[in-house]
Design a protein around this motif. Structure first.
Motif, mmCIF file in Angstrom:
data_model
loop_
_atom_site.group_PDB
_atom_site.id
_atom_site.type_symbol
_atom_site.label_atom_id
_atom_site.label_comp_id
_atom_site.label_asym_id
_atom_site.label_seq_id
_atom_site.Cartn_x
_atom_site.Cartn_y
_atom_site.Cartn_z
ATOM 1 N N ARG A 299 -52.714 -81.358 22.943
ATOM 2 C CA ARG A 299 -52.740 -82.493 23.863
ATOM 3 C C ARG A 299 -53.601 -82.183 25.079
ATOM 4 O O ARG A 299 -53.695 -81.034 25.525
ATOM 5 C CB ARG A 299 -51.332 -82.879 24.304
ATOM 6 C CG ARG A 299 -50.448 -83.356 23.158
ATOM 7 C CD ARG A 299 -49.089 -83.799 23.635
ATOM 8 N NE ARG A 299 -49.127 -85.033 24.416
ATOM 9 C CZ ARG A 299 -49.074 -86.261 23.887
ATOM 10 N NH1 ARG A 299 -49.050 -86.417 22.575
ATOM 11 N NH2 ARG A 299 -49.062 -87.322 24.665
ATOM 12 N N VAL A 300 -54.206 -83.243 25.604
ATOM 13 C CA VAL A 300 -55.043 -83.142 26.804
ATOM 14 C C VAL A 300 -54.310 -83.809 27.950
ATOM 15 O O VAL A 300 -53.966 -84.996 27.881
ATOM 16 C CB VAL A 300 -56.405 -83.822 26.597
ATOM 17 C CG1 VAL A 300 -57.249 -83.714 27.877
ATOM 18 C CG2 VAL A 300 -57.146 -83.212 25.419
ATOM 19 N N THR A 301 -54.052 -83.049 29.008
ATOM 20 C CA THR A 301 -53.429 -83.580 30.213
ATOM 21 C C THR A 301 -54.496 -83.723 31.290
ATOM 22 O O THR A 301 -55.150 -82.737 31.662
ATOM 23 C CB THR A 301 -52.314 -82.653 30.726
ATOM 24 O OG1 THR A 301 -51.297 -82.545 29.726
ATOM 25 C CG2 THR A 301 -51.705 -83.189 32.010
ATOM 26 N N ALA A 302 -54.710 -84.933 31.780
ATOM 27 C CA ALA A 302 -55.644 -85.165 32.878
ATOM 28 C C ALA A 302 -54.879 -85.153 34.193
ATOM 29 O O ALA A 302 -53.731 -85.606 34.268
ATOM 30 C CB ALA A 302 -56.369 -86.494 32.697
ATOM 31 N N VAL A 303 -55.525 -84.630 35.236
ATOM 32 C CA VAL A 303 -54.944 -84.599 36.579
ATOM 33 C C VAL A 303 -55.892 -85.348 37.510
ATOM 34 O O VAL A 303 -57.080 -85.012 37.604
ATOM 35 C CB VAL A 303 -54.743 -83.161 37.085
ATOM 36 C CG1 VAL A 303 -54.119 -83.159 38.483
ATOM 37 C CG2 VAL A 303 -53.876 -82.363 36.110
ATOM 38 N N VAL A 304 -55.378 -86.371 38.187
ATOM 39 C CA VAL A 304 -56.193 -87.166 39.102
ATOM 40 C C VAL A 304 -55.510 -87.237 40.456
ATOM 41 O O VAL A 304 -54.321 -86.962 40.589
ATOM 42 C CB VAL A 304 -56.436 -88.589 38.548
ATOM 43 C CG1 VAL A 304 -57.163 -88.548 37.209
ATOM 44 C CG2 VAL A 304 -55.124 -89.367 38.418
ATOM 45 N N GLY A 305 -56.275 -87.622 41.455
ATOM 46 C CA GLY A 305 -55.756 -87.755 42.814
ATOM 47 C C GLY A 305 -56.906 -87.852 43.784
ATOM 48 O O GLY A 305 -58.057 -87.569 43.441
ATOM 49 N N LEU A 306 -56.606 -88.261 44.997
ATOM 50 C CA LEU A 306 -57.636 -88.335 46.020
ATOM 51 C C LEU A 306 -58.184 -86.945 46.334
ATOM 52 O O LEU A 306 -57.549 -85.931 46.039
ATOM 53 C CB LEU A 306 -57.077 -88.957 47.298
ATOM 54 C CG LEU A 306 -56.652 -90.435 47.234
ATOM 55 C CD1 LEU A 306 -56.126 -90.876 48.592
ATOM 56 C CD2 LEU A 306 -57.802 -91.323 46.789
ATOM 57 N N ASN A 307 -59.376 -86.898 46.929
ATOM 58 C CA ASN A 307 -59.920 -85.629 47.387
ATOM 59 C C ASN A 307 -58.929 -84.946 48.323
ATOM 60 O O ASN A 307 -58.382 -85.578 49.228
ATOM 61 C CB ASN A 307 -61.242 -85.842 48.125
ATOM 62 C CG ASN A 307 -62.344 -86.345 47.219
ATOM 63 O OD1 ASN A 307 -63.004 -87.340 47.514
ATOM 64 N ND2 ASN A 307 -62.571 -85.673 46.112
ATOM 65 N N GLY A 308 -58.677 -83.657 48.084
ATOM 66 C CA GLY A 308 -57.757 -82.913 48.926
ATOM 67 C C GLY A 308 -56.306 -83.020 48.526
ATOM 68 O O GLY A 308 -55.422 -82.515 49.235
ATOM 69 N N SER A 309 -56.026 -83.643 47.355
ATOM 70 C CA SER A 309 -54.635 -83.812 46.935
ATOM 71 C C SER A 309 -54.074 -82.573 46.243
ATOM 72 O O SER A 309 -52.882 -82.523 45.933
ATOM 73 C CB SER A 309 -54.506 -85.019 46.000
ATOM 74 O OG SER A 309 -55.310 -84.863 44.843
ATOM 75 N N GLY A 310 -54.917 -81.558 45.968
ATOM 76 C CA GLY A 310 -54.430 -80.304 45.401
ATOM 77 C C GLY A 310 -54.777 -80.077 43.947
ATOM 78 O O GLY A 310 -54.255 -79.148 43.318
ATOM 79 N N LYS A 311 -55.698 -80.861 43.387
ATOM 80 C CA LYS A 311 -56.006 -80.770 41.956
ATOM 81 C C LYS A 311 -56.612 -79.426 41.584
ATOM 82 O O LYS A 311 -56.142 -78.742 40.660
ATOM 83 C CB LYS A 311 -56.972 -81.906 41.564
ATOM 84 C CG LYS A 311 -56.429 -83.303 41.853
ATOM 85 C CD LYS A 311 -57.385 -84.376 41.419
ATOM 86 C CE LYS A 311 -58.738 -84.312 42.096
ATOM 87 N NZ LYS A 311 -58.674 -84.507 43.568
ATOM 88 N N SER A 312 -57.687 -79.024 42.270
ATOM 89 C CA SER A 312 -58.324 -77.739 41.957
ATOM 90 C C SER A 312 -57.399 -76.572 42.279
ATOM 91 O O SER A 312 -57.364 -75.570 41.549
ATOM 92 C CB SER A 312 -59.639 -77.596 42.734
ATOM 93 O OG SER A 312 -60.575 -78.581 42.340
ATOM 94 N N THR A 313 -56.638 -76.703 43.358
ATOM 95 C CA THR A 313 -55.668 -75.663 43.700
ATOM 96 C C THR A 313 -54.646 -75.491 42.584
ATOM 97 O O THR A 313 -54.251 -74.364 42.251
ATOM 98 C CB THR A 313 -54.958 -76.019 45.021
ATOM 99 O OG1 THR A 313 -55.928 -76.035 46.079
ATOM 100 C CG2 THR A 313 -53.870 -75.011 45.353
ATOM 101 N N LEU A 314 -54.232 -76.584 41.966
ATOM 102 C CA LEU A 314 -53.290 -76.513 40.854
ATOM 103 C C LEU A 314 -53.867 -75.676 39.708
ATOM 104 O O LEU A 314 -53.183 -74.796 39.165
ATOM 105 C CB LEU A 314 -52.944 -77.914 40.361
ATOM 106 C CG LEU A 314 -52.103 -78.002 39.083
ATOM 107 C CD1 LEU A 314 -50.753 -77.326 39.272
ATOM 108 C CD2 LEU A 314 -51.928 -79.458 38.655
#
Length: 500
Positions: A299-314
């Motif tokens: 399965r492919v899980t996509a992660v979205v959010g505004l800039n600075g919401s913590g996506k890359s940090t996750l």
């Protein structure tokens, strides 16, 4: 403002990137520059800024005048008095410790009075929606936040010519629309390179198209160029405004495809990664708080959010590259960084892909590399230097190099930024094939069309917390009033436009 005549550019040991390019852009004119990945768009902007050949070695033929000056011999610092450049990767541009200093830097170089600089910095940050970043350190910015700050620094001095290389590439959808709106009244002449035409709401009136060989193949009014030969540009790989992501998700789900949540939740038999109560603190701020996530094989899980919401940090925390609180457990993890060149280790494209399998003593690493390069549409660049590829080519190389390593989980940070239509499709197919082999994938993206085409599950982050997590199709179809709207990713009118 710009005059080129029979311009040709070739990097050492490579075929020409631009060929016989003759172009004129008048003062105050805005031009959209389109073409497939590797067609020479970024190279043209670097020539106009004086970077090529003066700072980056290349053979340049023909004539190039910018603001009446020969761009191939005039010092780039001198050209910068009239020319503002936004590079494709903000990390290549940000050079001072704080945001305030970064935006003030071009004004200080022009010896502006301090009072005027303070006012101009505040105005520039406000224009790009980055006032809240003024006292942040540039090293702590997310990719999208860095792109906003770099754009503010480019606009601050109101240059007579703006060279904009994918100014929305790392922005969330809401920010991309805002930037598109502010560019027209920015003043001066502009050359805009952009792939996300659906989200740039105010396109320039004139469009120029380059082909795979770096030749000019179209130049005219934008509406006519994009409409009259749409089939030709689609075949070339140019991403044209088209079916909105909501409609694409609906069609794929209705057709019973493997995208966007159409896989039965009951098929989640094997969990390959588990995170509970994940928290990360960076630069004195809580960036992630209480994040729970399960990643399942296939399965492919996509992660979205505004800039600075913590996506890359996750992703960095899941990969064990940042200290965190809470727990993470599961199989082996591979990571595709947001900045491709941060993970390159060799001097040829083929060796870069084969490096991981060789280190892991996998059988036939060269064969694995050849097949991965073909899947990523890079086989013709096998003997090239990874650091001399275009931004889109580097992105595909980083994905291919991670894909061959056989990890149980692949984490990919913006795997399609800088891609044309053809190479985006190739990247989607490569990622989907990895899931079909039984890997678990987590993909951070700002491209909701990619979510519609690829993702089974969707995580929406807001201010470092999980706002929603569920089947991608369900969350996408609820866009007008659901968590995507709550997170600020979708304006109220997007869904209506999608079905108009």
């Amino acid at each position: 403002m710009i005059e080129t005549s029979a311009l040709g550019v070739a990097y050492p040991g490579r075929a020409p990137v631009l060929r016989d390019l003759t172009l004129r852009v008048d003062a105050g004119e805005r031009v959209l520059l389109l073409g497939p990945s590797g067609s020479g768009k970024s190279t043209l902007l670097r020539v106009l800024a004086g970077v090529v050949p003066q700072l980056v070695d290349a053979d340049v033929s023909g004539r190039v005048l910018v603001a009446g000056q020969d761009a191939t011999t005039t010092d780039p610092a001198t050209l910068a008095r009239d020319v503002g450049t936004l590079t494709q990767n903000p990390a290549d541009q940000l050079c001072l410790p704080s945001v305030e200093e970064e935006v003030a830097f071009p004004l200080e170089n022009r010896a502006w009075p301090r009072e005027r600089i303070e006012q101009a910095v505040a105005h520039a940050l406000a224009r790009v929606g980055a006032t809240h970043l003024r006292h942040r350190r540039t090293a702590e910015l997310s990719g999208g936040e860095g792109q906003r700050v770099a754009l503010a620094a480019t606009l601050a001095a109101a240059p007579e010519l703006l060279l904009l290389d994918e100014p929305t590439a790392l922005l969330d959808p809401a920010a991309a629309r805002e930037v598109g709106r502010l560019l027209r009244p920015a003043g001066g002449a502009q050359v805009l390179v952009e792939h996300r035409l659906d989200e740039v709401v105010d396109l320039p009136d004139r469009t120029v198209v380059l082909d795979d060989d770096g030749r000019l193949v179209a130049d005219g009014p934008t509406r006519e160029v994009l409409h009259d030969e749409a089939g030709r540009w689609h075949a070339l790989g140019v991403r044209l405004p088209g079916a909105p992501w909501t409609a694409r998700a609906t069609r794929r789900t209705t057709a019973g495809s493997t995208a966007a949540g159409s896989r039965d939740v009951g098929t989640r038999t094997t969990r390959v990664l588990r995170a509970r109560g994940l928290g990360v603190r960076r630069g004195g701020r809580d960036v992630l708080m209480g994040v729970d996530l399960d990643v399942h094989a296939g399965r492919v899980t996509a992660v979205v959010g505004l800039n600075g919401s913590g996506k890359s940090t996750l992703l960095l925390a899941l990969a064990g590259l940042l200290p965190y609180t809470g727990g993470v457990e599961g199989g082996s993890v591979g990571l595709v960084f947001q900045q491709p060149e941060q993970q390159f280790l060799t001097r040829t494209v083929a060796d870069e892909v084969a490096w991981g399998p060789r280190r892991a003593r996998m059988p036939d690493p060269e064969g694995l590399a050849r097949r991965a390069l073909a899947a990523a549409a890079l086989e013709h660049l096998a003997d090239h230097d990874p650091f001399r590829l275009s931004g889109g080519q580097q992105r595909r190389l980083s994905v291919a190099a991670a894909a061959v390593c056989g990890h149980d989980v692949l984490l990919a940070d913006e795997p399609t930024f800088g891609q044309d239509g053809r190479t985006t499709a190739a990247t989607v197919a490569l990622l989907r094939s990895l899931a079909d082999e039984g890997r678990g994938l987590v993909v951070v993206t700002h491209d909701l069309a990619l979510v519609a085409d690829l993702a089974d599950d969707l995580v929406v982050l807001a201010d470092g917390r999980v706002l929603a997590h569920g089947p991608a199709a369900d969350l996408l179809s609820a866009a007008p009033h659901g968590p995507l709207r709550t997170a600020g990713l979708v304006p109220a009118d997007d869904h209506a436009q999608a079905h108009a």
